[in-house]
Scaffold this active site. Structure first.
Site, PDB file in Angstrom:
ATOM      1  N   LYS A   2       0.871  -1.184   0.000  1.00  0.00           N
ATOM      2  CA  LYS A   2       0.000   0.000   0.000  1.00  0.00           C
ATOM      3  C   LYS A   2       0.899   1.221   0.000  1.00  0.00           C
ATOM      4  O   LYS A   2       2.059   1.152   0.436  1.00  0.00           O
ATOM      5  CB  LYS A   2      -0.872   0.015   1.264  1.00  0.00           C
ATOM      6  CG  LYS A   2      -2.134   0.831   1.108  1.00  0.00           C
ATOM      7  CD  LYS A   2      -3.214   0.044   0.404  1.00  0.00           C
ATOM      8  CE  LYS A   2      -4.451   0.886   0.172  1.00  0.00           C
ATOM      9  NZ  LYS A   2      -5.567   0.066  -0.340  1.00  0.00           N
ATOM     10  N   GLY A  39     -20.328   7.044   3.314  1.00  0.00           N
ATOM     11  CA  GLY A  39     -19.242   7.309   2.354  1.00  0.00           C
ATOM     12  C   GLY A  39     -19.798   7.178   0.955  1.00  0.00           C
ATOM     13  O   GLY A  39     -20.385   6.144   0.611  1.00  0.00           O
ATOM     14  N   GLY A  42     -18.155   7.765  -2.238  1.00  0.00           N
ATOM     15  CA  GLY A  42     -17.162   7.902  -3.316  1.00  0.00           C
ATOM     16  C   GLY A  42     -17.312   6.732  -4.270  1.00  0.00           C
ATOM     17  O   GLY A  42     -18.424   6.273  -4.540  1.00  0.00           O
ATOM     18  N   ASN A  43     -16.188   6.225  -4.748  1.00  0.00           N
ATOM     19  CA  ASN A  43     -16.231   5.117  -5.706  1.00  0.00           C
ATOM     20  C   ASN A  43     -17.017   3.924  -5.140  1.00  0.00           C
ATOM     21  O   ASN A  43     -17.986   3.454  -5.751  1.00  0.00           O
ATOM     22  CB  ASN A  43     -14.794   4.712  -6.061  1.00  0.00           C
ATOM     23  CG  ASN A  43     -14.745   3.461  -6.931  1.00  0.00           C
ATOM     24  OD1 ASN A  43     -15.062   2.366  -6.480  1.00  0.00           O
ATOM     25  ND2 ASN A  43     -14.375   3.615  -8.187  1.00  0.00           N
ATOM     26  N   ALA A  44     -16.595   3.432  -3.972  1.00  0.00           N
ATOM     27  CA  ALA A  44     -17.228   2.234  -3.419  1.00  0.00           C
ATOM     28  C   ALA A  44     -18.700   2.501  -3.078  1.00  0.00           C
ATOM     29  O   ALA A  44     -19.592   1.720  -3.436  1.00  0.00           O
ATOM     30  CB  ALA A  44     -16.450   1.778  -2.179  1.00  0.00           C
ATOM     31  N   GLY A  45     -18.975   3.601  -2.397  1.00  0.00           N
ATOM     32  CA  GLY A  45     -20.332   3.888  -1.931  1.00  0.00           C
ATOM     33  C   GLY A  45     -21.321   4.150  -3.065  1.00  0.00           C
ATOM     34  O   GLY A  45     -22.457   3.662  -3.047  1.00  0.00           O
TER      35      GLY A  45
HETATM   36  P1  NAD Z   1     -13.322   7.777  -2.477  1.00  0.00           P
HETATM   37  O1  NAD Z   1     -12.255   8.761  -2.271  1.00  0.00           O
HETATM   38  O2  NAD Z   1     -13.847   7.590  -3.849  1.00  0.00           O
HETATM   39  O3  NAD Z   1     -14.561   8.114  -1.520  1.00  0.00           O
HETATM   40  C1  NAD Z   1     -14.484   8.261  -0.131  1.00  0.00           C
HETATM   41  C2  NAD Z   1     -15.826   8.829   0.311  1.00  0.00           C
HETATM   42  O4  NAD Z   1     -15.903   8.799   1.724  1.00  0.00           O
HETATM   43  C3  NAD Z   1     -16.078  10.276  -0.123  1.00  0.00           C
HETATM   44  O5  NAD Z   1     -17.427  10.380  -0.591  1.00  0.00           O
HETATM   45  C4  NAD Z   1     -15.958  11.075   1.189  1.00  0.00           C
HETATM   46  O6  NAD Z   1     -16.783  12.228   1.184  1.00  0.00           O
HETATM   47  C5  NAD Z   1     -16.473  10.042   2.164  1.00  0.00           C
HETATM   48  N1  NAD Z   1     -16.070  10.265   3.541  1.00  0.00           N
HETATM   49  C6  NAD Z   1     -14.828  10.544   4.046  1.00  0.00           C
HETATM   50  N2  NAD Z   1     -14.916  10.681   5.392  1.00  0.00           N
HETATM   51  C7  NAD Z   1     -16.223  10.478   5.710  1.00  0.00           C
HETATM   52  C8  NAD Z   1     -16.949  10.480   6.934  1.00  0.00           C
HETATM   53  N3  NAD Z   1     -16.326  10.714   8.087  1.00  0.00           N
HETATM   54  N4  NAD Z   1     -18.294  10.229   6.885  1.00  0.00           N
HETATM   55  C9  NAD Z   1     -18.913   9.978   5.721  1.00  0.00           C
HETATM   56  N5  NAD Z   1     -18.267   9.969   4.537  1.00  0.00           N
HETATM   57  C10 NAD Z   1     -16.955  10.211   4.552  1.00  0.00           C
HETATM   58  O7  NAD Z   1     -12.767   6.412  -1.873  1.00  0.00           O
HETATM   59  P2  NAD Z   1     -13.195   4.927  -2.232  1.00  0.00           P
HETATM   60  O8  NAD Z   1     -12.278   4.426  -3.275  1.00  0.00           O
HETATM   61  O9  NAD Z   1     -14.659   4.844  -2.396  1.00  0.00           O
HETATM   62  O10 NAD Z   1     -12.759   4.179  -0.880  1.00  0.00           O
HETATM   63  C11 NAD Z   1     -13.599   4.169   0.271  1.00  0.00           C
HETATM   64  C12 NAD Z   1     -13.146   3.036   1.180  1.00  0.00           C
HETATM   65  O11 NAD Z   1     -13.160   1.819   0.441  1.00  0.00           O
HETATM   66  C13 NAD Z   1     -11.697   3.185   1.709  1.00  0.00           C
HETATM   67  O12 NAD Z   1     -11.608   2.607   2.994  1.00  0.00           O
HETATM   68  C14 NAD Z   1     -10.906   2.351   0.722  1.00  0.00           C
HETATM   69  O13 NAD Z   1      -9.669   1.906   1.262  1.00  0.00           O
HETATM   70  C15 NAD Z   1     -11.884   1.225   0.491  1.00  0.00           C
HETATM   71  N6  NAD Z   1     -11.608   0.476  -0.730  1.00  0.00           N
HETATM   72  C16 NAD Z   1     -11.754   1.064  -1.958  1.00  0.00           C
HETATM   73  C17 NAD Z   1     -11.464   0.313  -3.096  1.00  0.00           C
HETATM   74  C18 NAD Z   1     -11.668   0.856  -4.473  1.00  0.00           C
HETATM   75  O14 NAD Z   1     -11.483   0.093  -5.446  1.00  0.00           O
HETATM   76  N7  NAD Z   1     -12.059   2.095  -4.646  1.00  0.00           N
HETATM   77  C19 NAD Z   1     -11.033  -1.011  -2.967  1.00  0.00           C
HETATM   78  C20 NAD Z   1     -10.914  -1.567  -1.701  1.00  0.00           C
HETATM   79  C21 NAD Z   1     -11.202  -0.805  -0.584  1.00  0.00           C
END
Ligand code: NAD
Length: 416
Positions: A106, A217, A219-222
């Site tokens: 990472k 949350g 972002g991408n995952a949500g």
């Molecule tokens: P991202 O940057 O696309 O989105 C993160 C989201 O979380 C944003 O909408 C932000 O506003 C929100 N956020 C941050 N702090 C917050 C809080 N306190 N309350 C509510 N919302 C909050 O990131 P992502 O890629 O969606 O990743 C999110 C999680 O998923 C992380 O833990 C990441 O490690 C994990 N993850 C992502 C992937 C991937 O492929 N994108 C893969 C495995 C794990």
């Protein structure tokens, strides 16, 4: 930071419980409870206004016994060496639990990308790659996107690597845009993989997959979880979602597509027409069938664990639950699909991207979905069976499956 909330200490506590149950000898424990290599460096960045800012950056190569290190790059103001170490450890267990031939790594930069222009982001991406290029490569260590990093950032990094090496190296990084050798289906793979595991859990536990769900949350995952949940499960009512701007709620259900459009248009969830405002902390405590923590670490702790009413918690985020909270959730009958199982879809399709790049032949979207489904279903099944056989909660079961596989590779290599 309080040790109980330090993600790396948490990762070690979780590992220790599995090592104890597996009866690993002391040398094996020591090898697996620490990263093999760590890089900590600074990147001086020329800002658009002519000033220079210095950013702290990291790469942790946790364990490569099963294959090259693999793991994303996070650009976040709260990034520290210990968060990166924890995420690298979880990547190691994640690749092992879905049984792909990769190790764990990472990286990250402590920065606030919302305050950087696109040109500054490009210089930062290229600066990170200039320092790390010698330590990376398709047979050594392969980065990917994570929080606040994007396919465009991966493209700049791949380009910088190819400038440095003077050769084409699509396999040096995954999560690339499609025209540069990205895989079909990578964008939504994390959420899609998580929902496949929810589907399996619903079947085994008798939970209605068409019930209610909430997402912390966005972002991408949500966002993809919001959209894909009804598509994969055949229904379901999204009652609440949150991001850093706040939380929105509707007992009648929020339209996932309209919510995503609103977030893309305005950059935030708050102000979504027709929704009520909700205290962001309360989203975790709603009475829903399925809860998707999809933001950051340590949001379910001993302070709120007893208030979690969801039947299934699908941890798309890494490290959302502390060990104390884990035990409470288990005792309260909440079924947790642990992070490194629930969110393994992203790295699984990253692995598919590497495979396709290596033989320069690309699969259809349907093929990616089919193979992802098969891997996630098998992984969920392996962990569920282990949980039943050993009478432990799902996280410990996932550790037992994963640590056993990595320990076996370490032993076969003759390291211990
Ligand atoms: P991202 O940057 O696309 O989105 C993160 C989201 O979380 C944003 O909408 C932000 O506003 C929100 N956020 C941050 N702090 C917050 C809080 N306190 N309350 C509510 N919302 C909050 O990131 P992502 O890629 O969606 O990743 C999110 C999680 O998923 C992380 O833990 C990441 O490690 C994990 N993850 C992502 C992937 C991937 O492929 N994108 C893969 C495995 C794990």
């Amino acid at each position: 930071m309080d040790d109980r909330l330090n993600p790396f200490k948490i990762a070690q506590v979780q590992f220790d419980a599995a090592a104890e149950m597996l009866g690993l000898d002391p040398a094996m424990r020591e090898v697996l409870r620490w990263p093999m290599r760590e890089y900590k460096f600074t990147i001086p960045l020329k800002m658009d206004d002519g000033s220079v800012e210095v950013f702290h950056a990291y790469r942790v190569q946790y364990n490569d016994a099963r294959g090259p290190n693999k793991g994303g790059l996070r650009w976040h103001p709260d990034e520290t060496l210990d968060t990166v170490r924890a995420l690298a450890a979880w990547m190691t267990w994640k690749c092992a639990v879905v049984d792909i031939p990769l190790g764990g790594g990472k990286g990250g930069v402590t920065c606030d990308p919302k305050k950087l222009s696109d040109r500054e982001k490009e210089r930062l991406a290229r600066g990170w790659m200039r320092v790390m290029a010698r330590e990376l490569g398709e047979h050594r260590d392969v980065p990917a996107p994570d929080v606040y990093t994007t396919p465009q950032i991966m493209a700049w990094m791949m380009d910088e690597y190819e400038v440095i090496t003077g050769r084409s190296h699509p396999g040096v990084i995954t999560g690339k845009p499609l025209p540069l050798g990205g895989s079909q289906g990578r964008g939504d793979a994390t959420a899609r993989g998580g929902i496949f595991t929810v589907r399996e859990a619903c079947k085994l536990l008798g939970v209605d997959p068409k019930g209610t769900y909430a997402i912390q949350g966005f972002g991408n995952a949500g966002q993809y979880a919001a959209l894909l949940h009804p598509e994969i499960l055949g229904g379901g009512k999204l009652v609440a979602a949150s991001d850093t701007s706040g939380a929105v709620y509707s007992a009648d259900g929020l339209d996932p597509k309209a919510l995503v459009d609103h977030k893309l248009k305005t950059g935030k969830l708050s102000g979504f027409p027709g929704a009520e405002k909700l205290d962001p902390d309360k989203i975790l405590e709603l009475e829903v069938d399925i809860l998707y923590p999809s933001a950051l670490e340590n949001v379910i702790t001993d302070e709120n664990a007893d208030k979690i009413k969801a039947r299934i918690v699908c941890e798309l985020a890494n490290g959302p639950t502390t060990p104390e909270a884990d035990t409470r959730l288990h005792l309260n009958g909440v079924h947790v699909i642990p992070d490194f199982l629930a969110n393994a879809g992203g790295v699984t399709v990253s692995y598919f991207e590497q495979v396709q790049g290596t033989y320069n032949y690309y699969w259809s979207l349907e093929e990616v979905h089919r193979q992802l489904d098969a891997r996630m279903t098998k992984a969920y099944d392996d962990v569920f069976k282990m949980a039943k056989a050993k009478d432990v909660h799902m996280r410990l079961a996932a550790y037992l499956v994963a640590v056993k596989r990595v320990a076996e590779a370490v032993r076969l290599r003759g390291w211990v």
